[in-house]
Scaffold this active site. Structure first.
Site, short mmCIF file in Angstrom:
data_model
loop_
_atom_site.label_atom_id
_atom_site.label_comp_id
_atom_site.label_asym_id
_atom_site.label_seq_id
_atom_site.Cartn_x
_atom_site.Cartn_y
_atom_site.Cartn_z
N LYS A 1 0.87 -1.18 0.00
CA LYS A 1 0.00 0.00 0.00
C LYS A 1 0.90 1.23 0.00
O LYS A 1 1.96 1.21 0.65
CB LYS A 1 -0.87 -0.07 1.26
CG LYS A 1 -1.95 0.97 1.41
CD LYS A 1 -2.76 0.66 2.68
CE LYS A 1 -3.88 1.66 2.92
NZ LYS A 1 -4.68 1.31 4.12
N SER B 1 -9.53 1.39 3.26
CA SER B 1 -8.70 2.20 2.38
C SER B 1 -7.66 1.38 1.61
O SER B 1 -7.09 1.89 0.64
CB SER B 1 -7.98 3.27 3.19
OG SER B 1 -7.12 2.66 4.14
N SER C 1 -9.61 -1.12 7.24
CA SER C 1 -9.06 -0.91 5.90
C SER C 1 -8.41 -2.11 5.23
O SER C 1 -8.11 -2.06 4.04
CB SER C 1 -8.06 0.24 5.92
OG SER C 1 -8.78 1.44 5.90
N1 GLN Z 1 -12.99 3.32 6.80
C1 GLN Z 1 -12.35 3.63 8.03
C2 GLN Z 1 -12.07 5.10 8.09
O1 GLN Z 1 -12.38 5.77 7.18
C3 GLN Z 1 -11.12 2.83 8.22
C4 GLN Z 1 -9.89 3.41 7.62
C5 GLN Z 1 -8.65 2.60 7.90
O2 GLN Z 1 -8.70 1.52 8.51
N2 GLN Z 1 -7.51 3.14 7.49
O3 GLN Z 1 -11.52 5.60 9.03
#
Ligand code: GLN
Length: 461
Positions: A68, A143, A167
């Site tokens: 990532k 994400s 994410s």
């Molecule tokens: N969707 C969650 C958020 O927007 C998780 C994001 C993540 O785990 N980086 O915070």
């Protein structure tokens, strides 16, 4: 679906170079998914040649993977999918990447994400969204959307992700791959762009559980440079513990959850029972507050962590500026996407002196109550089970104008994050429209290997 042992076989019968070249070719052919922000082709091929020359060895010698793009890694800029870090060349590599490279793995590229990992669809990337591996009109999830898609499309057998509130698990579920969010502190976060320090974790996306176990085993362990890391406790377990007691989280199976998702979970429960496990419904009354808790604490930590991006020390610097205040303001305005700014504002607000007690402190207290509820359940249950998300992957653009709707999708993943528990997402079926559905297994702290062994024992069923 390719797995690591097949890839190792191919490397043996051909060469690391040909396997790495094939992965890069496949990435280029599938560029319409926009899963990758960059390729690290030149460096990858040099490393592949070194494997072939016997100069680099290890358990993963020549195996291609993707990180990532919030991991510091050589060969391409580390952008965190933001304009702030568009041209940021890492001066060092993340410990997780270093450990994989020490075993001979070869990073071929950097995956798309929501900018700074803020989001659940990869639509917050400053460089445009990633498309779902099964249906290009749908989101990849996020994400770590790019990491899930490169794995699901078989470009590489594994990809690294970060999971702060879902994410890794949610995009894994949306694309039909395995996703592991380990116990908080399992893998060093040194060299990874920070989001929320009290819930950030590093994990992996793979096509099967065995590969996930192998990668977690390599990455886990104490790191002097990340004081939150635990002594290495992760050791893959050959056989899952028989006759486990598993709690089905009733609060995750309520009316609002897509009936097809519920059905897939219930089928998995039937299979667990057929395998001799006891599955009972359990209540977690505090989970209804977990989104509220998460969206106070996480923005607070984000506002603090992102304060370092001031136009002076890292990345972007706005030009044509007269004052220092203007330099900060302009740089941050240009470098962050709307969602980053929203979280910085919410975070600054809940931490400000007039509101700290009412929001941040209250959220931390509620978080403790949530921790207590999980602890109590783990006195009687080996693991908990439920969906990963209330729906299958939604359509691109469907939730972008309504942040609350987007946040609601995180309802089943944020509890484990707030408590620091290991939680994995495993494919269990698909909707009538063919969209993948994942099941989430959550265990007590440091039960990661046990959870994976359980998931592996169910893979053949
Ligand atoms: N969707 C969650 C958020 O927007 C998780 C994001 C993540 O785990 N980086 O915070």
């Amino acid at each position: 679906m390719t797995n690591i042992s097949e890839i190792l076989g191919q490397i043996k019968s051909t060469s690391a170079r040909s396997v790495v070249e094939a992965a890069i070719k496949s990435a280029k052919e599938k560029s319409a998914y926009h899963a990758l922000l960059s390729l690290t082709e030149e460096r990858a091929l040099i490393r592949a040649d070194k494997v072939d020359a016997g100069l680099i060895g290890g358990k993963l010698a020549g195996v291609p993977f993707v990180v990532k793009d919030n991991f510091l890694a050589f060969g391409a800029p580390t952008t965190a999918a933001s304009k702030m870090l568009e041209k940021f060349d890492a001066p060092l590599q993340a410990t997780a990447v270093e450990k994989l490279e020490a075993e001979g793995a070869i990073c071929i590229g950097k995956a798309n994400l929501d900018a700074f990992a803020h989001g659940g669809s990869t639509e917050n990337s400053a460089y445009g969204p990633t498309k779902n591996a099964v249906d290009m009109e749908r989101v990849a999830g996020g994400s770590s959307g790019g990491s899930a898609v490169v794995t699901a499309l078989d470009i590489v057998p594994f990809a690294l992700g970060t999971d702060t509130g879902g994410s890794i698990r949610q995009p894994a579920s949306f694309n039909g791959v395995v996703g592991v969010k380990p116990t908080y502190g399992t893998v060093s976060r040194y060299g990874v762009v920070a989001m929320a320090s009290s819930t950030d974790t590093i994990g992996v996306l793979t096509n099967n559980v065995t590969d996930a176990e192998m990668i977690m085993d390599i990455m886990s362990g104490k790191d002097e440079r990340d004081m939150t890391t635990l002594p290495d406790f992760f050791k893959p377990i050959t056989l899952a513990k028989p006759n486990q007691k598993i709690g089905l989280i009733r609060d995750f199976m309520a009316e609002g959850v897509d009936p097809e998702v519920r059905e897939a979970i219930n089928n998995y429960v039937d299979k667990l029972r057929a395998d001799g496990h006891i599955v009972e419904e359990v209540n977690l009354p505090m989970v209804k507050y977990s989104l509220a808790i998460y969206y106070i604490i996480v923005p607070a930590e984000i506002s603090s962590n992102l304060a370092r991006f001031d136009g002076i020390r890292y990345g972007l610097r706005a030009t044509g500026i007269k004052t220092l205040a203007e330099l900060y303001g302009q740089t941050r305005d240009q470098g962050f996407v709307t969602e980053n700014k929203r979280r910085i504002m919410i975070g600054s607000y809940v931490l400000s002196s007039g509101f700290f007690d009412a929001y941040y402190l209250q959220a931390q207290k509620a978080r403790t109550l949530l921790v207590n509820e999980f602890n109590e359940l783990f006195e009687s249950y080996d693991a908990l089970i439920g969906p990963v998300a209330p729906t299958v992957a939604f359509k691109l653009g469907e939730n972008t104008t309504d942040p609350i709707k987007m946040y609601l999708n995180d309802i089943m993943t944020v509890p484990a994050s707030l408590v620091g528990l290991p939680a994995i997402s495993v494919p269990v079926g698909s909707s009538k429209s063919g969209m993948p559905i994942g099941v989430q297994l959550i265990g007590p702290r440091r039960s990661d290997a046990g959870l994976l062994a359980l998931a592996r024992s169910m893979e053949a069923n």
